[in-house]
Design an enzyme around this catalytic site. Structure first.
Site, PDB file in Angstrom:
ATOM      1  N   CYS A  12      57.952  27.812  39.752  1.00 25.82           N
ATOM      2  CA  CYS A  12      57.629  27.860  41.186  1.00 25.82           C
ATOM      3  C   CYS A  12      56.972  26.532  41.574  1.00 25.82           C
ATOM      4  O   CYS A  12      56.620  25.716  40.711  1.00 25.82           O
ATOM      5  CB  CYS A  12      56.670  29.010  41.467  1.00 25.82           C
ATOM      6  SG  CYS A  12      55.046  28.723  40.737  1.00 25.82           S
ATOM      7  N   HIS A  43      50.562  30.222  32.734  1.00 25.94           N
ATOM      8  CA  HIS A  43      50.678  31.317  31.772  1.00 25.94           C
ATOM      9  C   HIS A  43      52.060  31.343  31.115  1.00 25.94           C
ATOM     10  O   HIS A  43      52.851  32.253  31.336  1.00 25.94           O
ATOM     11  CB  HIS A  43      50.340  32.652  32.455  1.00 25.94           C
ATOM     12  CG  HIS A  43      48.861  32.838  32.612  1.00 25.94           C
ATOM     13  ND1 HIS A  43      48.300  33.764  33.452  1.00 25.94           N
ATOM     14  CD2 HIS A  43      47.823  32.206  32.007  1.00 25.94           C
ATOM     15  CE1 HIS A  43      46.979  33.686  33.357  1.00 25.94           C
ATOM     16  NE2 HIS A  43      46.669  32.748  32.492  1.00 25.94           N
ATOM     17  N   HIS A  75      45.609  28.633  38.686  1.00 27.42           N
ATOM     18  CA  HIS A  75      44.984  29.887  39.148  1.00 27.42           C
ATOM     19  C   HIS A  75      43.621  29.671  39.800  1.00 27.42           C
ATOM     20  O   HIS A  75      43.041  30.607  40.335  1.00 27.42           O
ATOM     21  CB  HIS A  75      44.787  30.840  37.962  1.00 27.42           C
ATOM     22  CG  HIS A  75      46.014  31.025  37.144  1.00 27.42           C
ATOM     23  ND1 HIS A  75      46.162  30.513  35.881  1.00 27.42           N
ATOM     24  CD2 HIS A  75      47.176  31.643  37.428  1.00 27.42           C
ATOM     25  CE1 HIS A  75      47.351  30.818  35.416  1.00 27.42           C
ATOM     26  NE2 HIS A  75      47.998  31.498  36.335  1.00 27.42           N
ATOM     27  N   GLU A 127      42.761  34.081  38.518  1.00 31.84           N
ATOM     28  CA  GLU A 127      42.807  33.899  39.979  1.00 31.84           C
ATOM     29  C   GLU A 127      41.866  34.888  40.675  1.00 31.84           C
ATOM     30  O   GLU A 127      41.110  34.519  41.587  1.00 31.84           O
ATOM     31  CB  GLU A 127      44.242  34.110  40.485  1.00 31.84           C
ATOM     32  CG  GLU A 127      44.348  33.974  41.991  1.00 31.84           C
ATOM     33  CD  GLU A 127      45.688  34.443  42.542  1.00 31.84           C
ATOM     34  OE1 GLU A 127      46.709  34.309  41.842  1.00 31.84           O
ATOM     35  OE2 GLU A 127      45.701  34.955  43.664  1.00 31.84           O
ATOM     36  N   THR A 150      47.858  36.576  44.612  1.00 26.96           N
ATOM     37  CA  THR A 150      49.088  35.950  45.130  1.00 26.96           C
ATOM     38  C   THR A 150      50.363  36.493  44.476  1.00 26.96           C
ATOM     39  O   THR A 150      51.448  36.345  45.028  1.00 26.96           O
ATOM     40  CB  THR A 150      49.058  34.426  44.903  1.00 26.96           C
ATOM     41  OG1 THR A 150      48.799  34.184  43.521  1.00 26.96           O
ATOM     42  CG2 THR A 150      48.019  33.752  45.751  1.00 26.96           C
ATOM     43  N   CYS A 179      52.217  35.096  47.593  1.00 22.84           N
ATOM     44  CA  CYS A 179      52.870  33.815  47.878  1.00 22.84           C
ATOM     45  C   CYS A 179      54.372  34.016  48.093  1.00 22.84           C
ATOM     46  O   CYS A 179      54.953  34.995  47.605  1.00 22.84           O
ATOM     47  CB  CYS A 179      52.580  32.790  46.789  1.00 22.84           C
ATOM     48  SG  CYS A 179      53.694  32.854  45.412  1.00 22.84           S
ATOM     49  N   SER A 207      51.637  36.374  31.657  1.00 24.51           N
ATOM     50  CA  SER A 207      51.895  35.952  33.039  1.00 24.51           C
ATOM     51  C   SER A 207      51.917  37.159  33.976  1.00 24.51           C
ATOM     52  O   SER A 207      52.750  38.063  33.828  1.00 24.51           O
ATOM     53  CB  SER A 207      53.238  35.211  33.086  1.00 24.51           C
ATOM     54  OG  SER A 207      53.787  35.276  34.378  1.00 24.51           O
ATOM     55  N   ASN A 209      52.749  37.406  37.155  1.00 27.38           N
ATOM     56  CA  ASN A 209      53.930  37.596  38.014  1.00 27.38           C
ATOM     57  C   ASN A 209      55.131  38.062  37.199  1.00 27.38           C
ATOM     58  O   ASN A 209      55.964  38.815  37.686  1.00 27.38           O
ATOM     59  CB  ASN A 209      54.204  36.337  38.848  1.00 27.38           C
ATOM     60  CG  ASN A 209      54.751  35.196  38.041  1.00 27.38           C
ATOM     61  OD1 ASN A 209      55.946  35.130  37.802  1.00 27.38           O
ATOM     62  ND2 ASN A 209      53.895  34.294  37.594  1.00 27.38           N
TER      63      ASN A 209
HETATM   64  S1  SF4 Z   1      50.584  31.273  43.894  1.00 28.30           S
HETATM   65 FE1  SF4 Z   1      52.821  31.382  43.861  1.00 28.30          FE
HETATM   66  S2  SF4 Z   1      53.513  29.252  44.031  1.00 28.30           S
HETATM   67 FE2  SF4 Z   1      51.348  29.232  43.425  1.00 28.30          FE
HETATM   68  S3  SF4 Z   1      51.341  29.137  41.193  1.00 28.30           S
HETATM   69 FE3  SF4 Z   1      51.188  31.286  41.742  1.00 28.30          FE
HETATM   70  S4  SF4 Z   1      53.312  32.011  41.774  1.00 28.30           S
HETATM   71 FE4  SF4 Z   1      53.387  29.785  41.845  1.00 28.30          FE
END
Ligand code: SF4
Length: 267
Positions: A12, A43, A75, A127, A150, A179, A207, A209
């Site tokens: 990303c 991560h 983060h 984060e 996010t 995000c 990770s 996400n």
């Molecule tokens: S907030 Fe979104 S764009 Fe930023 S590092 Fe995390 S996943 Fe990537």
């Protein structure tokens, strides 16, 4: 056997940016100088290992750092940790993702305006720890401000908001701090789930996400596996499957996605 790859694969924006910042700092590394990231820069253990080979050390805590340069990960870092680093004779480079900074600024504003702040996310994630440190102790207030990590899934966030709305409050402010990359990745993954009978989710086991993508896949009922590298693939997973969906977390390099696809094609 068809293989379909999610539209949003590879790094990303925030991860690319953090890696570019670290590589730029490493290029200027002088003899005897040390460059640290505070916690893993991103991560993904394989990418962190590559950066380590180029000279980037990982310091779990600021006490471990005596001199040199410190890079704050994508983060972000808790306010008290930043204060501790600023007291040291080190150069500080901030690679916090701008989307994370945006969420941090919302928390600052809510705090200043006297809102009780609710952060929906994994409390152990760096984060969220950073956001919590900015929010400070929870205020007794009838005004609520709600934000999300996010990388939350929108579905989870909405569920949590619905629960919170049953509480007693006089005013509520809700911010969509998920995000855009996370939203696109999740919807691309949901798109694949309509066509595929097996999903391979690629990314760091640490990770957030990537774990969220895996959760979305599992909840759909489609057979799904979360892997970091191609040796983890098992031939048996593919028996009788007609369409394989490939999705990857925000800190997974394109090169790893390609390696995994090549390995699947050889089964
Ligand atoms: S907030 Fe979104 S764009 Fe930023 S590092 Fe995390 S996943 Fe990537």
């Amino acid at each position: 056997m068809k293989i379909k790859v999610a539209r949003c694969a590879g790094f990303c924006f925030g991860v690319k940016r953090a890696i570019n910042i670290a590589e730029g700092a490493l290029r200027g590394l002088k003899d005897g100088e040390k460059i640290y990231s505070l916690g893993a820069l991103i991560h993904n253990p394989q990418v962190v290992e590559e950066l380590f080979k180029k000279g980037l050390r990982v310091a779990a805590r600021p006490e471990k750092i005596k001199s040199g340069t410190v890079i704050i990960s994508s983060h972000g870092a808790p306010a008290e940790v930043l204060e501790e680093i600023k007291k040291k004779k080190v150069q500080l480079i901030d690679a916090t993702c701008p989307f994370v900074k945006y969420a941090q600024n919302i928390v600052r504003k809510l705090k200043k305006d006297g809102y009780r702040i609710i952060i929906v996310g994994d409390s152990a994630h760096p984060e969220v720890r950073a956001l919590n440190s900015i929010a400070g102790k929870s205020k007794r207030s009838k005004k609520l401000g709600i934000i999300s990590q996010t990388t939350q899934s929108k579905v989870n966030y909405i569920k949590e908001i619905q629960k919170i709305l049953n509480k007693d409050f006089s005013e509520v402010k809700i911010f969509n701090t998920i995000c855009s990359d996370t939203s696109k990745r999740q919807s691309a993954t949901r798109g694949l789930l309509k066509d595929c009978d097996l999903m391979i989710v690629i990314g760091g086991k640490n990770s957030a996400n990537t774990k969220r993508l895996w959760q979305i896949c599992k909840e759909s009922g489609v057979d799904s596996f979360h892997i970091e590298t191609e040796p983890e693939l098992k031939k048996g997973w593919f028996k009788g499957k007609s369409c394989i969906g490939i999705t990857s977390g925000a800190s997974t390099p394109d090169s790893m996605v390609k390696k995994i696809i090549e390995r699947i094609r050889r089964f």
